[in-house]
Design a protein around this motif. Sequence first.
Motif, PDB file in Angstrom:
ATOM      1  N   MET A   1       0.855  -1.185   0.000  1.00 44.71           N
ATOM      2  CA  MET A   1       0.000   0.000   0.000  1.00 44.71           C
ATOM      3  C   MET A   1       0.889   1.232   0.000  1.00 44.71           C
ATOM      4  N   ILE A   2       0.470   2.226  -0.742  1.00 51.99           N
ATOM      5  CA  ILE A   2       1.235   3.462  -0.852  1.00 51.99           C
ATOM      6  C   ILE A   2       0.367   4.632  -0.385  1.00 51.99           C
ATOM      7  N   ASP A   3       0.978   5.577   0.309  1.00 53.17           N
ATOM      8  CA  ASP A   3       0.270   6.784   0.752  1.00 53.17           C
ATOM      9  C   ASP A   3       0.528   7.873  -0.275  1.00 53.17           C
ATOM     10  N   ILE A   4      -0.443   8.149  -1.104  1.00 52.42           N
ATOM     11  CA  ILE A   4      -0.280   9.111  -2.192  1.00 52.42           C
ATOM     12  C   ILE A   4      -0.829  10.498  -1.824  1.00 52.42           C
ATOM     13  N   GLU A   5      -1.538  10.596  -0.695  1.00 51.31           N
ATOM     14  CA  GLU A   5      -2.126  11.887  -0.316  1.00 51.31           C
ATOM     15  C   GLU A   5      -1.074  12.987  -0.154  1.00 51.31           C
ATOM     16  N   VAL A   6       0.035  12.675   0.507  1.00 50.12           N
ATOM     17  CA  VAL A   6       1.053  13.702   0.766  1.00 50.12           C
ATOM     18  C   VAL A   6       1.648  14.250  -0.534  1.00 50.12           C
ATOM     19  N   PRO A   7       2.056  13.398  -1.492  1.00 55.57           N
ATOM     20  CA  PRO A   7       2.543  13.968  -2.755  1.00 55.57           C
ATOM     21  C   PRO A   7       1.485  14.788  -3.503  1.00 55.57           C
ATOM     22  N   VAL A   8       0.222  14.362  -3.422  1.00 58.79           N
ATOM     23  CA  VAL A   8      -0.855  15.132  -4.066  1.00 58.79           C
ATOM     24  C   VAL A   8      -0.988  16.490  -3.391  1.00 58.79           C
ATOM     25  N   ILE A   9      -1.004  16.508  -2.071  1.00 58.75           N
ATOM     26  CA  ILE A   9      -1.126  17.775  -1.339  1.00 58.75           C
ATOM     27  C   ILE A   9       0.052  18.692  -1.655  1.00 58.75           C
TER      28      ILE A   9
ATOM     29  N   ALA B   1       1.935  18.778  -4.358  1.00 56.09           N
ATOM     30  CA  ALA B   1       1.793  19.293  -5.722  1.00 56.09           C
ATOM     31  C   ALA B   1       0.721  20.377  -5.788  1.00 56.09           C
ATOM     32  N   LEU B   2      -0.396  20.172  -5.099  1.00 54.70           N
ATOM     33  CA  LEU B   2      -1.454  21.190  -5.094  1.00 54.70           C
ATOM     34  C   LEU B   2      -0.974  22.454  -4.395  1.00 54.70           C
ATOM     35  N   GLU B   3      -0.297  22.315  -3.257  1.00 56.92           N
ATOM     36  CA  GLU B   3       0.233  23.497  -2.550  1.00 56.92           C
ATOM     37  C   GLU B   3       1.178  24.287  -3.452  1.00 56.92           C
ATOM     38  N   ASN B   4       2.053  23.577  -4.156  1.00 53.71           N
ATOM     39  CA  ASN B   4       3.028  24.240  -5.020  1.00 53.71           C
ATOM     40  C   ASN B   4       2.389  24.948  -6.209  1.00 53.71           C
ATOM     41  N   ASN B   5       1.269  24.441  -6.678  1.00 48.19           N
ATOM     42  CA  ASN B   5       0.654  24.985  -7.885  1.00 48.19           C
ATOM     43  C   ASN B   5      -0.577  25.847  -7.645  1.00 48.19           C
ATOM     44  N   LEU B   6      -1.069  25.880  -6.411  1.00 43.46           N
ATOM     45  CA  LEU B   6      -2.267  26.675  -6.109  1.00 43.46           C
ATOM     46  C   LEU B   6      -1.995  27.811  -5.135  1.00 43.46           C
TER      47      LEU B   6
ATOM     48  N   LYS C   1      -1.792  28.781   1.691  1.00 41.66           N
ATOM     49  CA  LYS C   1      -1.399  27.523   2.359  1.00 41.66           C
ATOM     50  C   LYS C   1      -2.613  26.676   2.732  1.00 41.66           C
ATOM     51  N   LYS C   2      -3.771  26.970   2.167  1.00 46.25           N
ATOM     52  CA  LYS C   2      -5.012  26.311   2.581  1.00 46.25           C
ATOM     53  C   LYS C   2      -5.354  25.095   1.714  1.00 46.25           C
ATOM     54  N   VAL C   3      -4.438  24.105   1.747  1.00 43.65           N
ATOM     55  CA  VAL C   3      -4.677  22.785   1.167  1.00 43.65           C
ATOM     56  C   VAL C   3      -4.577  21.820   2.335  1.00 43.65           C
ATOM     57  N   PHE C   4      -5.694  21.191   2.687  1.00 42.68           N
ATOM     58  CA  PHE C   4      -5.783  20.402   3.910  1.00 42.68           C
ATOM     59  C   PHE C   4      -5.948  18.916   3.607  1.00 42.68           C
ATOM     60  N   ARG C   5      -5.537  18.101   4.574  1.00 39.02           N
ATOM     61  CA  ARG C   5      -5.685  16.654   4.470  1.00 39.02           C
ATOM     62  C   ARG C   5      -6.825  16.223   5.386  1.00 39.02           C
TER      63      ARG C   5
ATOM     64  N   PRO D   1     -10.739  31.025  -0.842  1.00 43.80           N
ATOM     65  CA  PRO D   1     -10.964  29.631  -1.212  1.00 43.80           C
ATOM     66  C   PRO D   1     -10.012  28.698  -0.465  1.00 43.80           C
ATOM     67  N   TYR D   2     -10.367  27.407  -0.415  1.00 46.21           N
ATOM     68  CA  TYR D   2      -9.507  26.399   0.170  1.00 46.21           C
ATOM     69  C   TYR D   2      -9.822  25.041  -0.438  1.00 46.21           C
ATOM     70  N   VAL D   3      -8.917  24.067  -0.164  1.00 46.65           N
ATOM     71  CA  VAL D   3      -8.978  22.749  -0.782  1.00 46.65           C
ATOM     72  C   VAL D   3      -8.762  21.691   0.291  1.00 46.65           C
ATOM     73  N   ARG D   4      -9.452  20.566   0.140  1.00 41.61           N
ATOM     74  CA  ARG D   4      -9.262  19.414   1.024  1.00 41.61           C
ATOM     75  C   ARG D   4      -9.002  18.183   0.165  1.00 41.61           C
ATOM     76  N   VAL D   5      -8.065  17.334   0.606  1.00 47.06           N
ATOM     77  CA  VAL D   5      -7.703  16.109  -0.116  1.00 47.06           C
ATOM     78  C   VAL D   5      -7.954  14.907   0.788  1.00 47.06           C
ATOM     79  N   ALA D   6      -8.594  13.879   0.241  1.00 45.50           N
ATOM     80  CA  ALA D   6      -8.828  12.653   1.007  1.00 45.50           C
ATOM     81  C   ALA D   6      -8.785  11.455   0.070  1.00 45.50           C
ATOM     82  N   GLU D   7      -8.104  10.415   0.524  1.00 44.45           N
ATOM     83  CA  GLU D   7      -8.071   9.166  -0.222  1.00 44.45           C
ATOM     84  C   GLU D   7      -9.414   8.457  -0.053  1.00 44.45           C
ATOM     85  N   LEU D   8      -9.953   7.952  -1.156  1.00 42.48           N
ATOM     86  CA  LEU D   8     -11.223   7.228  -1.115  1.00 42.48           C
ATOM     87  C   LEU D   8     -11.032   5.726  -1.137  1.00 42.48           C
TER      88      LEU D   8
END
Length: 118
Positions: free
Chosen positions: A1-9, A11-16, A22-26, A38-45
Amino acid sequence: MIDIEVPVITALENNLADIVGKKVFRWFVPQENAGDYPYVRVAELDNTDEDYSDNKAIASDVAIQVDMWTKGDPGILQNRIDQVMKSLQFKRIGVASFYEENTGAMRKALRYISKVKL
């Protein structure tokens, strides 16, 4: 199993940063940021083993949901999120829009899937 949330967050922080700061949350949006649009939330489904070699998984199918909230035009932020996710080899599989009457904010839930090598 791989934790991909952190790399996604990351990348989003760097590009948004120019849009959301700094409002990209896990997983959840902290209460103190709930009204600071505005703000963003990331969650693995989902994270499912795929592609086996010698009885060991060598890849995972990973589904990620990126939620965004804004009081402005959602198109700019949505398109930027989509570009970032596609650059990470994620395929968009769905979008749902919600207008929050109590706050006047627009929420978009963007769902993506990718096969990630372990």
